[in-house]
Design a protein around this motif. Structure first.
Motif, PDB file in Angstrom:
ATOM      1  N   LYS A 107     -14.467  -6.147 -25.380  1.00  0.00           N
ATOM      2  CA  LYS A 107     -14.546  -7.104 -26.490  1.00  0.00           C
ATOM      3  C   LYS A 107     -13.136  -7.457 -26.977  1.00  0.00           C
ATOM      4  O   LYS A 107     -12.805  -8.619 -27.192  1.00  0.00           O
ATOM      5  N   LYS A 108     -12.299  -6.430 -27.147  1.00  0.00           N
ATOM      6  CA  LYS A 108     -10.929  -6.666 -27.615  1.00  0.00           C
ATOM      7  C   LYS A 108     -10.100  -7.402 -26.558  1.00  0.00           C
ATOM      8  O   LYS A 108      -9.308  -8.279 -26.880  1.00  0.00           O
ATOM      9  N   LYS A 122     -10.772 -11.036 -26.577  1.00  0.00           N
ATOM     10  CA  LYS A 122     -10.208 -11.760 -27.728  1.00  0.00           C
ATOM     11  C   LYS A 122      -8.833 -12.307 -27.349  1.00  0.00           C
ATOM     12  O   LYS A 122      -8.375 -13.296 -27.903  1.00  0.00           O
ATOM     13  N   GLU A 123      -8.187 -11.643 -26.398  1.00  0.00           N
ATOM     14  CA  GLU A 123      -6.846 -12.047 -25.962  1.00  0.00           C
ATOM     15  C   GLU A 123      -6.888 -12.968 -24.732  1.00  0.00           C
ATOM     16  O   GLU A 123      -6.026 -13.796 -24.541  1.00  0.00           O
TER      17      GLU A 123
END
Length: 196
Positions: free
Chosen positions: A60-61, A64-65
């Protein structure tokens, strides 16, 4: 752990610090991810790791990038036990494509195989695995997540490569030809034939 391929080299997203011992380690932020991708593309390193303590959060993180595109495809077997391959970008590949809005992943897998190869009467047998690779989309690094399904068909009609998708050939291949094709294919495709 997620194994993401960048030009056939692994970028490993892991929640185990012990995994990161024999490779270059990068933080989970845009700048560090960009550097990891660049280093792998230029073959300055053979393997990169990104660590985050929470396995559920890491993907998920990461997305985000790096923008995420979800796709689906099939390892299609006919009644003779041959597997369906496509030839695109000078490599043997398997049919797959992008998920349309509101479409289920299974429907996407079947639709894409039909569109790219002309094969009909596809039946999903089971889910195989999910693969990941990074490609450049209009100058932006993009993560492609492909959900793969084992499919069967008794279709023996004409194979029609989808030319507008850059597909030049569609072929049924038996065991020996599969091994030969995999020598000129992608890591994510080879993984599907290894089993774990």
């Amino acid at each position: 752990m997620y194994k993401v391929f960048v030009n056939e080299l692994p970028l490993i997203l892991t929640n185990k610090l012990s995994d990161t011992e024999n490779g270059a380690y990068f933080m989970l932020n845009r700048e560090a991810i960009g550097l990891a991708i660049k280093s792998l593309k230029k073959k300055k390193i053979e393997k990169a790791f990104i660590y985050h303590p929470n396995h559920e959060e890491i993907l998920k993180k990461f997305t985000k990038e790096i923008p995420l595109i979800v796709a689906a495809g099939g390892v299609v077997t006919n009644t003779a036990g041959q597997v369906l391959f496509i030839y695109r970008n000078d490599k043997w590949d398997l049919p797959k494509g992008k998920l349309d809005k509101g479409e289920s992943i299974e429907d996407c897998a079947v639709r894409e195989v039909m569109e790219e190869t002309g094969v009909k009467d596809l039946k999903i047998e089971n889910f195989l695995r999910t693969t990941y690779h990074i490609f450049t989309n209009r100058g932006t690094h993009t993560l492609k997540q492909v959900h793969w399904y084992a499919m069967k068909t008794d279709y023996d009609g004409e194979l029609k490569p989808e030319k507008k998708e850059g597909i030049h050939k569609v072929k049924w291949k038996g065991p020996n030809k599969i091994q030969k094709a995999l020598q000129n294919s992608y890591m994510n495709i080879k993984i599907l034939f290894e089993g774990d």
